[in-house]
Every structure is written in structure tokens, then in C-alpha cells.
Design a protein around this motif. Sequence first.
Motif, mmCIF file in Angstrom:
data_model
loop_
_atom_site.group_PDB
_atom_site.id
_atom_site.type_symbol
_atom_site.label_atom_id
_atom_site.label_comp_id
_atom_site.label_asym_id
_atom_site.label_seq_id
_atom_site.Cartn_x
_atom_site.Cartn_y
_atom_site.Cartn_z
ATOM 1 N N LEU A 170 -6.389 -4.328 1.582
ATOM 2 C CA LEU A 170 -6.636 -3.177 0.723
ATOM 3 C C LEU A 170 -7.152 -3.633 -0.920
ATOM 4 C CD1 LEU A 170 -6.763 -0.001 1.361
ATOM 5 C CD2 LEU A 170 -4.799 0.272 0.238
ATOM 6 N N MET A 171 -6.322 -3.572 -1.343
ATOM 7 C CA MET A 171 -5.667 -4.613 -2.466
ATOM 8 C C MET A 171 -7.567 -4.918 -2.666
ATOM 9 S SD MET A 171 -3.690 -2.908 -3.829
ATOM 10 C CE MET A 171 -2.431 -3.072 -5.531
ATOM 11 N N ASN A 172 -7.748 -6.167 -2.028
ATOM 12 C CA ASN A 172 -8.753 -7.086 -2.350
ATOM 13 C C ASN A 172 -9.533 -6.573 -2.212
ATOM 14 O OD1 ASN A 172 -6.754 -9.328 -3.524
ATOM 15 N ND2 ASN A 172 -6.794 -9.730 -1.900
ATOM 16 N N SER A 177 8.690 3.210 5.167
ATOM 17 C CA SER A 177 7.625 3.307 4.441
ATOM 18 C C SER A 177 6.290 4.374 4.445
ATOM 19 C CB SER A 177 6.681 2.035 4.840
ATOM 20 O OG SER A 177 7.501 0.840 4.651
ATOM 21 N N MET A 178 6.227 4.437 6.300
ATOM 22 C CA MET A 178 5.428 5.195 6.606
ATOM 23 C C MET A 178 6.340 6.820 7.012
ATOM 24 S SD MET A 178 4.541 3.745 10.084
ATOM 25 C CE MET A 178 3.354 3.834 10.287
ATOM 26 N N GLN A 179 6.954 7.257 6.026
ATOM 27 C CA GLN A 179 8.150 8.901 6.258
ATOM 28 C C GLN A 179 7.731 8.732 4.646
ATOM 29 O OE1 GLN A 179 12.176 8.583 8.181
ATOM 30 N NE2 GLN A 179 12.245 10.026 6.561
ATOM 31 N N GLY A 219 7.659 6.458 2.064
ATOM 32 C CA GLY A 219 8.891 6.121 2.010
ATOM 33 C C GLY A 219 8.847 4.759 0.487
ATOM 34 N N LEU A 220 7.354 4.080 1.089
ATOM 35 C CA LEU A 220 6.532 2.405 0.566
ATOM 36 C C LEU A 220 7.116 3.011 -0.806
ATOM 37 C CD1 LEU A 220 5.219 -0.107 1.465
ATOM 38 C CD2 LEU A 220 3.108 0.805 0.878
ATOM 39 N N VAL A 221 6.857 3.547 -2.191
ATOM 40 C CA VAL A 221 7.150 4.146 -2.820
ATOM 41 C C VAL A 221 8.727 4.139 -3.031
ATOM 42 C CG1 VAL A 221 7.500 5.800 -5.118
ATOM 43 C CG2 VAL A 221 5.340 5.650 -3.831
ATOM 44 N N ARG A 257 -8.694 6.426 2.369
ATOM 45 C CA ARG A 257 -8.832 5.379 3.406
ATOM 46 C C ARG A 257 -7.065 5.623 3.235
ATOM 47 N NH1 ARG A 257 -10.969 0.097 1.301
ATOM 48 N NH2 ARG A 257 -12.928 1.888 1.355
ATOM 49 N N VAL A 258 -6.200 5.368 2.567
ATOM 50 C CA VAL A 258 -4.825 5.426 2.507
ATOM 51 C C VAL A 258 -4.783 7.100 3.402
ATOM 52 C CG1 VAL A 258 -2.346 5.220 2.093
ATOM 53 C CG2 VAL A 258 -4.559 3.828 1.418
ATOM 54 N N SER A 259 -5.308 8.219 3.183
ATOM 55 C CA SER A 259 -4.603 8.829 3.039
ATOM 56 C C SER A 259 -5.151 9.225 4.361
ATOM 57 C CB SER A 259 -5.593 10.543 2.267
ATOM 58 O OG SER A 259 -5.578 10.110 1.216
HETATM 59 O O1 1MF Z 1 1.641 11.006 -2.023
HETATM 60 C C1 1MF Z 1 2.213 9.373 -1.947
HETATM 61 O O2 1MF Z 1 3.204 9.221 -1.061
HETATM 62 C C2 1MF Z 1 1.726 8.500 -2.608
HETATM 63 C C3 1MF Z 1 2.027 6.969 -2.848
HETATM 64 C C4 1MF Z 1 1.879 6.028 -3.517
HETATM 65 C C5 1MF Z 1 0.981 8.751 -3.854
HETATM 66 C C6 1MF Z 1 0.013 7.291 -4.411
HETATM 67 C C7 1MF Z 1 0.562 6.240 -4.758
HETATM 68 C C8 1MF Z 1 0.210 5.639 -5.329
HETATM 69 N N1 1MF Z 1 0.341 5.964 -6.372
HETATM 70 C C9 1MF Z 1 1.286 5.483 -6.823
HETATM 71 C C10 1MF Z 1 1.655 6.242 -8.148
HETATM 72 C C11 1MF Z 1 1.804 8.006 -8.191
HETATM 73 C C12 1MF Z 1 1.460 8.537 -9.544
HETATM 74 C C13 1MF Z 1 0.886 9.653 -9.241
HETATM 75 O O3 1MF Z 1 1.455 10.718 -7.811
HETATM 76 O O4 1MF Z 1 -0.088 10.504 -9.718
HETATM 77 C C14 1MF Z 1 -0.246 3.984 -6.949
HETATM 78 C C15 1MF Z 1 -1.890 4.506 -7.708
HETATM 79 C C16 1MF Z 1 -2.484 2.791 -7.791
HETATM 80 C C17 1MF Z 1 -2.821 3.002 -9.076
HETATM 81 C C18 1MF Z 1 -3.229 1.784 -9.584
HETATM 82 C C19 1MF Z 1 -3.834 0.202 -8.867
HETATM 83 C C20 1MF Z 1 -3.844 0.649 -7.278
HETATM 84 C C21 1MF Z 1 -2.020 2.074 -6.761
HETATM 85 O O5 1MF Z 1 -2.137 1.796 -5.876
HETATM 86 C C22 1MF Z 1 -2.431 1.331 -4.518
HETATM 87 C C23 1MF Z 1 -1.953 1.357 -3.312
HETATM 88 C C24 1MF Z 1 -2.097 2.794 -3.096
HETATM 89 C C25 1MF Z 1 -1.141 3.220 -2.322
HETATM 90 C C26 1MF Z 1 -1.024 2.700 -1.214
HETATM 91 C C27 1MF Z 1 -0.822 1.178 -1.742
HETATM 92 C C28 1MF Z 1 -1.985 0.679 -2.608
HETATM 93 C C29 1MF Z 1 -0.425 3.351 0.103
HETATM 94 C C30 1MF Z 1 -0.088 2.557 1.105
HETATM 95 C C31 1MF Z 1 0.005 3.158 2.233
HETATM 96 C C32 1MF Z 1 1.753 4.095 2.559
HETATM 97 C C33 1MF Z 1 0.952 5.021 1.050
HETATM 98 C C34 1MF Z 1 0.540 4.725 0.011
HETATM 99 O O6 1MF Z 1 2.472 4.668 2.950
HETATM 100 C C35 1MF Z 1 2.276 4.241 4.061
HETATM 101 C C36 1MF Z 1 1.329 4.200 5.270
HETATM 102 C C37 1MF Z 1 1.022 3.489 6.405
HETATM 103 C C38 1MF Z 1 2.039 2.349 6.280
HETATM 104 C C39 1MF Z 1 3.417 2.621 6.084
HETATM 105 C C40 1MF Z 1 2.540 2.996 4.483
#
Ligand code: 1MF
Length: 181
Positions: free
Chosen positions: A85-87, A38-40, A3-5, A106-108
Motif C-alpha cells: 500500500l505504501m509502495n 489490528s482491525m478492531q 488497533g493497528l495504531v 482505499r483503507v476506508s
Molecule cells: O481512524 C483511524 O483509525 C486511523 C488510523 C490510522 C486514521 C489514520 C491512521 C493513519 N495515520 C495515523 C495518524 C492519524 C492522525 C490523525 O488522525 O489526525 C497516519 C497517516 C499517514 C500519514 C503520512 C504517511 C503515512 C500515513 O499512513 C499510512 C497508513 C494509513 C493507514 C493505515 C496504514 C498506513 C491503516 C491500515 C489498516 C488499518 C488502519 C490503518 O486497519 C486495519 C485494516 C485491516 C486489517 C488490519 C488493520
Amino acid sequence: MYGLVNKAIKELISTQFGEEQWTVIKAKAGVDIVEFVSMQPYPDSISYDLVGAASEVLGTSASDLLEAFGEYWVLFTGAEGYGELMNMSGDTLFEFLGNLNNLHTRVSLTMEGLSPPSFDCVDVTETSMDLHYRSVRAGLAPMVVGLLRGLAKKFKCELSIEHKESKADGADHDVFALRLG
Ligand code: 1MF
């Protein structure tokens, strides 16, 4: 996708084009979810349909929207609690790219339903590399270009990007030739 996306898509559209346009786009996409969680995990089709509807309503190509979205994602996740996480993932653009697979691992760990892409850095020098992008999802290479532009801003560097091999044109996966300076 998580959902975050979809939340980020909503934020981008409603801040840049207004809440009313978002309502129109959501209706056109046939999405009747009031607030994304977000987390769904949601079906990928929801995100693709939102981008498709936005493209029609705003008269902007899907590719331009995906690129804008990629750039926005870097800002959005930085502000939505993923700043650390980014920093943590690097002090320079190239270091960050080299750690992206670890970031996704780490997110997985907490989000089992994540289907992250992979990013492999090949032929790396101080100022250049080939970035190999592999994904289970189709058509998102423009988003990767946006992500790279967003990261280049974050790390305050000049980056040129050449889309060297394209999956859309029949290559096995996408390759971006990156050059700093
Ligand atoms: O499978 C997914 O749901 C998914 C979601 C987001 C997979 C990847 C991403 C992140 N990605 C999006 C483009 C995907 C394109 C593709 O599938 O071919 C961007 C990746 C990325 C690239 C360059 C620089 C930074 C990037 O991302 C950093 C990032 C990645 C994932 C998260 C945050 C930052 C993230 C964090 C929490 C999430 C989901 C993704 O879910 C939660 C977890 C706990 C609570 C709330 C939400």
C-alpha cells in the motif's frame, strides 16, 4: 483508532524502552487490554492515555513521543503488511503526499470506522509545497512532523519542515511549509 495504531505504540515503547516499561505505562494509563486487535476500532482516549502515561513514565514530552511515533509508523506499517500500500502510493515524497488521501480512501473501503485526516498539497513546485493537514483529532501535529521525517528517510531525501500555521495556536488547521534539498 484502529488497533493497528495501539499495536505500533506498544512496539515502539517495548522495543526502545523494554517490555517492563510498557507494562508500567499500560497500567498507569489504566489500559487492561492484553493484546490489541489490528482491525478492531478502539476509543481514541486509549491511544492518548498511553502517550500521556508514557510521557510521565519516560520523562519525555508528549510532543517528542508523538514525533517519534510518527516516524516509527512509516517503518511499522511497511513491515506489518502495508508495505505494498505504501509502495503503491508514490515513487517520490511529493508524489506520496499527493496520494495520501487516496491511500486513506482505499483503507476506508474495508475499514468503515476509519476517521482519516486529510492532507492537501498547495503551491507545489519541484522542491516545495504547503501541506495542509486537517483532522477530527486534536494535538497530533507533532505526529505529522514525525510521519514526514519517516517518509523523507524512506524516500532518501533531505526535507526541511516549517510549521507555518498551527491549530493549537488558533489557526483553522495546520499548515507545514516543506522544502526539499
Ligand atoms: O481512524 C483511524 O483509525 C486511523 C488510523 C490510522 C486514521 C489514520 C491512521 C493513519 N495515520 C495515523 C495518524 C492519524 C492522525 C490523525 O488522525 O489526525 C497516519 C497517516 C499517514 C500519514 C503520512 C504517511 C503515512 C500515513 O499512513 C499510512 C497508513 C494509513 C493507514 C493505515 C496504514 C498506513 C491503516 C491500515 C489498516 C488499518 C488502519 C490503518 O486497519 C486495519 C485494516 C485491516 C486489517 C488490519 C488493520
